[in-house]
Design a protein around this motif. Structure first.
Motif, PDB file in Angstrom:
ATOM      1  N   HIS A 364       2.291  -5.726   9.777  1.00 46.80           N
ATOM      2  CA  HIS A 364       2.383  -7.144  11.144  1.00 46.80           C
ATOM      3  C   HIS A 364       3.081  -5.705  11.606  1.00 46.80           C
ATOM      4  CE1 HIS A 364       3.239 -10.203  13.401  1.00 46.80           C
ATOM      5  NE2 HIS A 364       4.599  -9.278  13.548  1.00 46.80           N
ATOM      6  N   GLU A 365       4.182  -4.797  11.635  1.00 49.76           N
ATOM      7  CA  GLU A 365       4.529  -4.319  12.746  1.00 49.76           C
ATOM      8  C   GLU A 365       3.292  -3.133  13.159  1.00 49.76           C
ATOM      9  OE1 GLU A 365       7.715  -1.634  10.979  1.00 49.76           O
ATOM     10  OE2 GLU A 365       8.922  -4.167  11.251  1.00 49.76           O
ATOM     11  N   LEU A 366       2.364  -2.552  12.552  1.00 49.51           N
ATOM     12  CA  LEU A 366       1.138  -1.865  12.661  1.00 49.51           C
ATOM     13  C   LEU A 366       0.486  -3.053  14.017  1.00 49.51           C
ATOM     14  CD1 LEU A 366       0.469  -0.006   9.021  1.00 49.51           C
ATOM     15  CD2 LEU A 366       1.048   0.940  11.576  1.00 49.51           C
ATOM     16  N   THR A 367       0.452  -3.875  13.150  1.00 48.76           N
ATOM     17  CA  THR A 367      -0.583  -4.598  14.667  1.00 48.76           C
ATOM     18  C   THR A 367       0.388  -4.891  15.687  1.00 48.76           C
ATOM     19  OG1 THR A 367      -0.413  -6.288  13.489  1.00 48.76           O
ATOM     20  CG2 THR A 367      -1.758  -5.523  13.225  1.00 48.76           C
ATOM     21  N   ARG A 369       3.025  -4.449  19.221  1.00 46.42           N
ATOM     22  CA  ARG A 369       2.453  -3.252  20.471  1.00 46.42           C
ATOM     23  C   ARG A 369       3.987  -2.937  20.516  1.00 46.42           C
ATOM     24  NH1 ARG A 369       2.294  -6.648  25.995  1.00 46.42           N
ATOM     25  NH2 ARG A 369       0.964  -7.258  25.183  1.00 46.42           N
ATOM     26  N   ARG A 370       4.543  -2.527  19.850  1.00 47.64           N
ATOM     27  CA  ARG A 370       5.707  -1.328  19.649  1.00 47.64           C
ATOM     28  C   ARG A 370       5.875  -1.655  18.562  1.00 47.64           C
ATOM     29  NH1 ARG A 370      11.164  -1.427  19.619  1.00 47.64           N
ATOM     30  NH2 ARG A 370      11.295  -3.772  19.554  1.00 47.64           N
ATOM     31  N   ARG A 371       5.843  -0.233  17.664  1.00 50.25           N
ATOM     32  CA  ARG A 371       6.026   0.107  16.308  1.00 50.25           C
ATOM     33  C   ARG A 371       7.447   0.734  15.835  1.00 50.25           C
ATOM     34  NH1 ARG A 371       6.912   0.473  11.240  1.00 50.25           N
ATOM     35  NH2 ARG A 371       5.186   1.410   9.725  1.00 50.25           N
ATOM     36  N   LEU A 372       8.416   0.052  15.223  1.00 47.46           N
ATOM     37  CA  LEU A 372       9.853   0.667  14.943  1.00 47.46           C
ATOM     38  C   LEU A 372       9.109   1.556  13.853  1.00 47.46           C
ATOM     39  CD1 LEU A 372      11.910  -2.658  15.483  1.00 47.46           C
ATOM     40  CD2 LEU A 372      11.071  -0.997  17.009  1.00 47.46           C
ATOM     41  N   VAL A 373      10.259   2.639  13.625  1.00 49.73           N
ATOM     42  CA  VAL A 373      10.135   3.754  12.217  1.00 49.73           C
ATOM     43  C   VAL A 373      11.063   3.768  11.616  1.00 49.73           C
ATOM     44  CG1 VAL A 373      10.030   5.781  11.895  1.00 49.73           C
ATOM     45  CG2 VAL A 373       9.052   5.297  14.104  1.00 49.73           C
ATOM     46  N   GLY A 374      11.176   3.260  10.508  1.00 47.78           N
ATOM     47  CA  GLY A 374      12.224   3.504   9.270  1.00 47.78           C
ATOM     48  C   GLY A 374      11.827   1.966   8.594  1.00 47.78           C
ATOM     49  N   PHE A 375      12.984   1.807   7.367  1.00 50.82           N
ATOM     50  CA  PHE A 375      13.337   0.149   7.243  1.00 50.82           C
ATOM     51  C   PHE A 375      13.836  -0.750   8.168  1.00 50.82           C
ATOM     52  CE2 PHE A 375      12.168   1.689   2.985  1.00 50.82           C
ATOM     53  CZ  PHE A 375      11.452   1.309   2.838  1.00 50.82           C
ATOM     54  N   GLN A 376      13.831  -1.802   8.538  1.00 50.73           N
ATOM     55  CA  GLN A 376      13.740  -3.020   8.930  1.00 50.73           C
ATOM     56  C   GLN A 376      14.359  -3.807   8.463  1.00 50.73           C
ATOM     57  OE1 GLN A 376      14.381  -2.424  12.154  1.00 50.73           O
ATOM     58  NE2 GLN A 376      13.498  -0.458  11.810  1.00 50.73           N
ATOM     59  N   PRO A 377      15.550  -5.172   8.867  1.00 50.40           N
ATOM     60  CA  PRO A 377      15.362  -6.028   8.186  1.00 50.40           C
ATOM     61  C   PRO A 377      14.091  -6.877   7.802  1.00 50.40           C
ATOM     62  CG  PRO A 377      17.310  -6.121  10.455  1.00 50.40           C
ATOM     63  CD  PRO A 377      16.315  -4.715  10.295  1.00 50.40           C
ATOM     64  N   VAL A 378      13.890  -7.467   6.876  1.00 56.73           N
ATOM     65  CA  VAL A 378      12.519  -8.147   6.900  1.00 56.73           C
ATOM     66  C   VAL A 378      12.743 -10.202   6.592  1.00 56.73           C
ATOM     67  CG1 VAL A 378      11.830  -6.092   6.067  1.00 56.73           C
ATOM     68  CG2 VAL A 378      12.467  -7.714   4.031  1.00 56.73           C
ATOM     69  N   PRO A 379      11.924 -10.955   7.110  1.00 53.62           N
ATOM     70  CA  PRO A 379      12.372 -11.718   6.605  1.00 53.62           C
ATOM     71  C   PRO A 379      11.371 -11.841   5.221  1.00 53.62           C
ATOM     72  CG  PRO A 379       9.817 -11.647   7.965  1.00 53.62           C
ATOM     73  CD  PRO A 379      11.031  -9.994   7.633  1.00 53.62           C
ATOM     74  N   ALA A 380      12.067 -13.685   4.923  1.00 52.88           N
ATOM     75  CA  ALA A 380      11.593 -14.040   3.411  1.00 52.88           C
ATOM     76  C   ALA A 380       9.899 -13.970   3.330  1.00 52.88           C
ATOM     77  CB  ALA A 380      11.956 -15.468   3.474  1.00 52.88           C
TER      78      ALA A 380
END
Length: 387
Positions: A364-367, A369-380
């Motif tokens: 989802h992040e690849l599409t 507008r802003r791509r965060l780097v590294g592991f982020q909290p993820v939804p269920a």
């Protein structure tokens, strides 16, 4: 300083003649061949340099090191004597002139062949690409099997063409690169020639002063081998559908102009549809076999998982993993493996659900507008589950 440096180098070669009996020694930088060659070679005596020998007790490099920080170690492999000279007395001078391997000129070619053999033996062969058995068999018969000496002899005897063109098509990540890597390693194991032509290399040849000759060089082999053309969409696309100048004409002219003494196979890969490939390229003699690589089926996905580390396989439900990766490419499944490993490093458990959630978030992040780097909290995941 240059005159002194070259004089030092010549002095060390002369010492090999006087003290070790080498005849007309040739200096060599073994580079990636060094370790495989040293593992197979018999270690001989240490020879001082002008009466000076400094032994090296480094316990971390006893097998492959010379055992001397200043001196000469003699070796023998397959009946060929060679030596390593270590005389690093000046850190501002390039080491290749005063720390190098050497062999008698008459044995130079034999040492090179021995080094090639040692390197091939030291590298375990890669497993075959994960393809349907019928596709794998056709790929082998039209590449490595085609170039086998017995096959080429029969082809020549009957007046056949010692040249083959194979096109691998399909969406990215489904095994084209895996197949090419396997063929490349099989060429190396046999001592055959191989070249990789990338889009950048092709573009650079096109922009040269004599681009016809430069492109022709990309197709040239001196002996039997395989030439890989990676993602050659520009050169192969239909001239009636896209306006790319005369790229295709130059490409096809070079392909037709190749004459080989032994045999050559051209392996082309492309992500574009076969319908977009120029009809002139698809004629027999230029392109003889097309293999379309589909997204992996359930049996193929299971075969990929069977190659994973035993700890990962023991920590996940393989049947579930196969079922939940339907429609995934090999590359996407391998990314799931990487996420599993990273999760294990963080939490100490093989958590399939967390890996899939992270995979979905990253896609989802690849599409976004802003791509965060590294592991982020993820939804269920969907419906609160992994997928």
């Amino acid at each position: 300083m240059l005159k002194q440096y070259t004089a030092d180098h010549r002095s060390l070669l002369d010492l090999l003649v006087r003290e070790a009996g080498f005849v007309d020694p040739v200096a060599v930088n073994l580079d990636e061949f060094a370790n495989p060659l040293l593992k197979k070679a018999h270690r001989g005596a240490l020879v001082p340099v002008d009466g000076v020998l400094v032994r090296d007790w480094d316990p971390n490099n006893r097998r492959l090191g010379t055992g001397a920080s200043l001196g000469i170690r003699l070796y023998e492999v397959e009946g060929v004597r060679f030596a390593r000279v270590s005389f690093n007395y000046h850190f501002e001078r390039h080491s290749d002139g005063i720390d190098f391997y050497a062999v008698g000129r008459a044995d130079y070619a034999r040492l090179y062949r021995a080094a090639l053999s040692c390197r091939r033996d030291a590298e375990p062969p890669s497993p075959p690409p994960i393809l349907p058995e019928e596709q794998l068999d056709r790929l082998w018969r039209n590449t490595i099997g085609f170039l086998d000496e017995a096959s080429l002899s029969r082809i020549r005897a009957y007046g056949g063409r010692a040249r083959r063109g194979v096109l691998l098509t399909g969406a990215p990540g489904n095994g084209k690169t895996m197949a090419c890597r396997w063929l490349w390693e099989e060429c190396r194991r046999r001592g055959w020639e191989w070249h990789l032509v990338t889009p950048d290399a092709y573009r650079a040849a096109q922009e040269g002063c004599n681009r016809v000759e430069a492109v022709r060089e990309l197709f040239t082999v001196e002996r039997r081998g395989v030439i890989f053309f990676d993602d050659m969409d520009v050169a192969l696309r239909d001239r009636d559908a896209v306006k790319e100048g005369d790229d295709q004409a130059v490409f096809l002219t070079a392909l037709d102009g190749i004459s080989v003494a032994e045999g050559v196979v051209f392996v082309f890969t492309t992500n574009c549809s076969l319908d977009l490939i120029d009809r002139a390229f698809k004629r027999p003699g230029r392109l003889d076999l097309v293999l379309h690589v589909e997204p992996p089926s359930a049996p193929l996905r299971r075969r990929l998982l069977e190659r994973w580390h035993e700890d990962i396989r023991a920590g996940i439900d393989a049947a579930r993993a196969v079922a939940e990766t339907e429609g995934f490419s090999f590359a996407e499944i391998e990314e799931l493996k990487n996420l599993l490993i990273m999760r294990w490093m963080d939490a100490g458990a093989w958590d399939w659900d967390a890996a899939v959630r992270q995979f979905d978030a990253n896609r989802h992040e690849l599409t976004a507008r802003r791509r965060l780097v590294g592991f982020q909290p993820v939804p269920a995941g969907r419906n609160g589950s992994a997928r």
